[in-house]
Design a protein around this motif. Structure first.
Motif, PDB file in Angstrom:
ATOM      1  N   GLU A  57      90.697  41.335  28.481  1.00  0.00           N
ATOM      2  CA  GLU A  57      90.729  41.992  29.782  1.00  0.00           C
ATOM      3  C   GLU A  57      91.180  41.033  30.869  1.00  0.00           C
ATOM      4  O   GLU A  57      91.996  41.383  31.743  1.00  0.00           O
ATOM      5  CB  GLU A  57      89.343  42.563  30.103  1.00  0.00           C
ATOM      6  N   ILE A  58      90.673  39.824  30.864  1.00  0.00           N
ATOM      7  CA  ILE A  58      91.025  38.847  31.895  1.00  0.00           C
ATOM      8  C   ILE A  58      92.484  38.432  31.794  1.00  0.00           C
ATOM      9  O   ILE A  58      93.172  38.241  32.802  1.00  0.00           O
ATOM     10  CB  ILE A  58      90.090  37.623  31.801  1.00  0.00           C
ATOM     11  N   SER A  59      93.005  38.303  30.569  1.00  0.00           N
ATOM     12  CA  SER A  59      94.384  37.849  30.374  1.00  0.00           C
ATOM     13  C   SER A  59      95.411  38.939  30.687  1.00  0.00           C
ATOM     14  O   SER A  59      96.525  38.634  31.078  1.00  0.00           O
ATOM     15  CB  SER A  59      94.584  37.359  28.935  1.00  0.00           C
ATOM     16  N   THR A  60      95.042  40.202  30.537  1.00  0.00           N
ATOM     17  CA  THR A  60      96.004  41.288  30.756  1.00  0.00           C
ATOM     18  C   THR A  60      95.918  41.903  32.141  1.00  0.00           C
ATOM     19  O   THR A  60      96.889  42.510  32.599  1.00  0.00           O
ATOM     20  CB  THR A  60      95.790  42.397  29.699  1.00  0.00           C
ATOM     21  N   SER A  61      94.802  41.781  32.823  1.00  0.00           N
ATOM     22  CA  SER A  61      94.646  42.415  34.127  1.00  0.00           C
ATOM     23  C   SER A  61      95.225  41.524  35.231  1.00  0.00           C
ATOM     24  O   SER A  61      95.055  40.300  35.205  1.00  0.00           O
ATOM     25  CB  SER A  61      93.167  42.696  34.413  1.00  0.00           C
ATOM     26  N   LYS A  62      95.885  42.137  36.207  1.00  0.00           N
ATOM     27  CA  LYS A  62      96.451  41.425  37.353  1.00  0.00           C
ATOM     28  C   LYS A  62      95.592  41.546  38.590  1.00  0.00           C
ATOM     29  O   LYS A  62      95.983  41.098  39.675  1.00  0.00           O
ATOM     30  CB  LYS A  62      97.853  41.956  37.653  1.00  0.00           C
ATOM     31  N   GLU A  63      94.414  42.136  38.465  1.00  0.00           N
ATOM     32  CA  GLU A  63      93.511  42.276  39.613  1.00  0.00           C
ATOM     33  C   GLU A  63      92.927  40.930  39.994  1.00  0.00           C
ATOM     34  O   GLU A  63      92.703  40.069  39.138  1.00  0.00           O
ATOM     35  CB  GLU A  63      92.379  43.259  39.263  1.00  0.00           C
ATOM     36  N   GLU A  64      92.693  40.766  41.303  1.00  0.00           N
ATOM     37  CA  GLU A  64      92.149  39.505  41.793  1.00  0.00           C
ATOM     38  C   GLU A  64      90.778  39.236  41.171  1.00  0.00           C
ATOM     39  O   GLU A  64      90.002  40.138  40.882  1.00  0.00           O
ATOM     40  CB  GLU A  64      92.013  39.529  43.310  1.00  0.00           C
ATOM     41  N   ASN A  65      90.501  37.959  40.961  1.00  0.00           N
ATOM     42  CA  ASN A  65      89.208  37.542  40.406  1.00  0.00           C
ATOM     43  C   ASN A  65      88.770  36.316  41.174  1.00  0.00           C
ATOM     44  O   ASN A  65      89.405  35.256  41.121  1.00  0.00           O
ATOM     45  CB  ASN A  65      89.319  37.251  38.908  1.00  0.00           C
ATOM     46  N   LEU A  66      87.665  36.445  41.906  1.00  0.00           N
ATOM     47  CA  LEU A  66      87.154  35.343  42.721  1.00  0.00           C
ATOM     48  C   LEU A  66      86.248  34.409  41.941  1.00  0.00           C
ATOM     49  O   LEU A  66      85.770  33.430  42.496  1.00  0.00           O
ATOM     50  CB  LEU A  66      86.393  35.902  43.931  1.00  0.00           C
ATOM     51  N   LEU A  67      86.015  34.721  40.655  1.00  0.00           N
ATOM     52  CA  LEU A  67      85.186  33.848  39.822  1.00  0.00           C
ATOM     53  C   LEU A  67      86.086  32.892  39.058  1.00  0.00           C
ATOM     54  O   LEU A  67      87.158  33.262  38.585  1.00  0.00           O
ATOM     55  CB  LEU A  67      84.370  34.688  38.829  1.00  0.00           C
ATOM     56  N   LYS A  68      85.636  31.692  38.949  1.00  0.00           N
ATOM     57  CA  LYS A  68      86.409  30.698  38.198  1.00  0.00           C
ATOM     58  C   LYS A  68      86.132  30.863  36.711  1.00  0.00           C
ATOM     59  O   LYS A  68      85.013  31.097  36.314  1.00  0.00           O
ATOM     60  CB  LYS A  68      86.022  29.285  38.658  1.00  0.00           C
TER      61      LYS A  68
END
Length: 438
Positions: free
Chosen positions: A427-438
């Motif tokens: 999910e993290i690798s395919t999604s382009k939505e912003e993520n404020l968590l490192k």
């Protein structure tokens, strides 16, 4: 008879009427001095109308202080203004309005055309000043963009990504606002500044009420990114919702539930609700309850259960497992089993499931049966007959408690389940939505 006295009184009453008649004469002419002549009034009004272009078609006649206005005027308002003007001239007693309104299209359009022409000419004259003001705004906008993109010093001060982004936007808005105020000063529109500030205050208040939830979620996102109460992949519980953290955005927090669904929770709810983070501490304790018969030796049963948990692979020796007597009821005893695991090495659900299975097998081998609900039925018979029946029933054999679990039943699999980890990584690798968590 007092005739002299009567004559004196009549004389006193008659004298005031004589003086009153002499002082007030109804037919006397009213004398007025320094009154302007009709010709002077007409000449004065004519001179005034010659100066005003809109009244070039108006004719003025004056007779005995009465002004007669005739001709045409551009509008009804112009006629009313002319009547008011004529009545203010000294010596005018009355103004008779015989004016007619012009209905010609060219006459109506001409004033508007003249105003547009005057505005255009004024704009041409002030064009250099306007260009300087626009240039000032552009220069300050470029400075604001440059300063906003140089927010690395905010990160050095310990600001999070979202907080640093908010700080950069505030700096950019302040710089552009200063340039705008300077531009208004150049245009000599300082009076407009106060009006704009008032409108901005009212507009900001209205926007604050209209977008209150969005602002709350954004500020809550800033606080969450600053406090960092969870990381990507942490298993958390918010209210009745449980899942693994996928990402933190400026508006909401995305969780992945155990069945693979995405759960979006507003940041304002995240920061105001009670949250449990199951992953922050790698050590986690599980527990379960088992109910047995009250006739069984509790000390021996507790030692057997403790031995089973101590021999189970994957459970930590420190903190050590425990078997506690939770509650004593009628013919039943509730036992509570607790043990600790390392979540980096063992799966919580698997470890708890295997512990329950092994304890069940060990108790079955030892002859310890799980207690079932018991209902007593009292019959209306003599006590002697009931006692004879109880004596006739043989005593139940006591269970034999085995010391340990067999080797085959002790084979367990409590390794961590990689299913959720793989789904989160995908999910993290395919999604382009912003993520404020490192």
């Amino acid at each position: 008879m007092h005739y002299p006295l009567i004559v004196f009184i009549i004389t006193l009453l008659w004298l005031p009427s004589i003086h009153s008649q002499e002082l007030v004469d109804p037919g006397a002419e009213i004398q007025v001095t320094d009154v302007p002549q009709d010709q002077a009034i007409e000449s004065r009004l004519t001179d005034i109308l010659d100066v005003i272009e809109s009244y070039e078609d108006v004719e003025v006649q004056v007779s005995s202080g009465v002004v007669i206005l005739s001709g045409s005027v551009p509008s009804a308002r112009a006629g009313r203004d002319l009547v008011a003007l004529a009545s203010r001239v000294e010596g005018v007693i009355y103004v008779q309005n015989l004016l007619s309104e012009q209905m010609d299209i060219s006459t109506r359009v001409q004033p508007t055309t003249q105003k547009i022409q005057e505005m255009f000419n004024s704009l041409i004259r002030s064009l250099p000043i306007v260009l300087v003001a626009i240039l000032t705004i552009i220069v300050f906008w470029l400075i604001g963009q440059w300063a906003g993109n140089r927010g690395t010093w905010l990160h050095r001060l310990g600001f999070t990504e979202l907080a640093a982004d908010l700080g950069e936007r505030i700096i950019r808005i302040l710089i552009v606002g200063i340039g705008f105020l300077i531009a208004l000063q150049i245009l000599d529109a300082t009076a407009l500044v106060g009006a704009l500030l008032g409108v901005a205050g009212v507009f900001g208040l209205a926007v604050g009420f209209a977008f209150r939830n969005i602002v709350e979620n954004y500020l809550a996102g800033v606080l969450l990114s600053a406090r960092n109460p969870f990381s990507i992949g942490d298993a958390i519980k918010i209210g009745e919702f449980t899942g693994n953290v996928v990402r933190l955005t400026s508006r909401d927090t995305v969780l992945m539930t155990g069945d693979g669904n995405h759960l979006r929770i507003p940041n304002s709810t995240m920061i105001t609700s009670v949250m449990t983070n199951f992953s922050r501490n790698p050590l986690r304790r599980f527990e379960f309850n088992i109910t047995i018969s009250a006739n069984v030796d509790l000390s021996t049963t507790r030692r057997l259960g403790l031995t089973i948990l101590q021999q189970m692979p994957g459970l930590l020796a420190e903190p050590a497992p425990q078997v506690l007597i939770a509650e004593l009821r009628e013919n039943m005893v509730d036992l509570t089993f607790t043990a600790w695991i390392n979540q980096h090495e063992s799966d919580f659900a698997k470890a708890r499931s295997e512990a329950i299975r092994l304890v069940k097998i060990g108790f079955d081998n030892a002859g310890i049966n799980m207690s079932e609900p018991i209902q007593r039925v009292q019959l209306a018979e003599p006590i002697e007959s009931v006692a004879k029946e109880e004596k006739a029933q043989p005593d139940l054999p006591q269970p034999t408690i085995q010391p340990a679990v067999t080797a085959s039943s002790a084979t367990v699999d409590i390794a961590t389940d990689p299913t959720m980890t793989k789904q989160l990584a995908k999910e993290i690798s395919t999604s382009k939505e912003e993520n404020l968590l490192k």
